[in-house]
Design a protein around this motif. Structure first.
Motif, PDB file in Angstrom:
ATOM      1  N   SER A  85       0.874  -1.206  -0.043  1.00 54.55           N
ATOM      2  CA  SER A  85       0.018  -0.107  -0.117  1.00 54.55           C
ATOM      3  C   SER A  85       0.962   1.583   0.140  1.00 54.55           C
ATOM      4  N   LEU A  86       2.165   1.347   0.745  1.00 55.25           N
ATOM      5  CA  LEU A  86       2.865   2.405   0.687  1.00 55.25           C
ATOM      6  C   LEU A  86       3.511   2.453  -0.770  1.00 55.25           C
ATOM      7  N   GLU A  87       3.652   1.555  -1.585  1.00 53.35           N
ATOM      8  CA  GLU A  87       4.191   1.536  -2.884  1.00 53.35           C
ATOM      9  C   GLU A  87       2.934   1.966  -3.810  1.00 53.35           C
ATOM     10  N   LEU A  88       2.002   1.690  -3.676  1.00 51.78           N
ATOM     11  CA  LEU A  88       0.947   2.300  -4.224  1.00 51.78           C
ATOM     12  C   LEU A  88       0.685   3.801  -3.974  1.00 51.78           C
ATOM     13  N   ALA A  89       0.735   4.082  -2.898  1.00 48.86           N
ATOM     14  CA  ALA A  89       0.723   5.406  -2.750  1.00 48.86           C
ATOM     15  C   ALA A  89       1.667   6.316  -3.001  1.00 48.86           C
ATOM     16  N   SER A  90       3.109   5.853  -3.210  1.00 51.11           N
ATOM     17  CA  SER A  90       4.438   6.352  -3.678  1.00 51.11           C
ATOM     18  C   SER A  90       3.958   6.709  -5.133  1.00 51.11           C
ATOM     19  N   LEU A  91       3.471   5.640  -5.785  1.00 50.50           N
ATOM     20  CA  LEU A  91       3.173   5.711  -7.352  1.00 50.50           C
ATOM     21  C   LEU A  91       2.252   6.571  -7.698  1.00 50.50           C
ATOM     22  N   LYS A  92       1.088   6.759  -6.891  1.00 48.23           N
ATOM     23  CA  LYS A  92       0.082   7.822  -6.965  1.00 48.23           C
ATOM     24  C   LYS A  92       0.593   9.033  -6.918  1.00 48.23           C
ATOM     25  N   LEU A  93       1.606   9.256  -5.931  1.00 46.10           N
ATOM     26  CA  LEU A  93       2.199  10.936  -5.726  1.00 46.10           C
ATOM     27  C   LEU A  93       3.150  10.902  -6.875  1.00 46.10           C
TER      28      LEU A  93
END
Length: 63
Positions: A15-23
């Protein structure tokens, strides 16, 4: 061995990786918008014109 803890940290990592990709995507979109605005503002600059078309035709290359 605590498998539940490892599984939970793996899920939060995803989920942190997904949030990072969204940012990162958001940042790229903002940079793209800024680039487009810069190009549009540059196209509004009037070109300077001289009444003498020969002005600047000769360049002195000797110093």
């Amino acid at each position: 061995m605590d498998l539940q803890g490892a599984s939970a940290s793996g899920t939060s990592g995803a989920s942190l990786e997904l949030a990072s990709l969204k940012l990162a995507k958001s940042q790229q979109q903002q940079e793209g918008q800024a680039s487009l605005q810069l190009l549009e503002s540059a196209s509004d600059v009037p070109k300077s014109s001289s009444s003498n078309p020969a002005l600047g035709a000769n360049i002195d290359t000797f110093a």
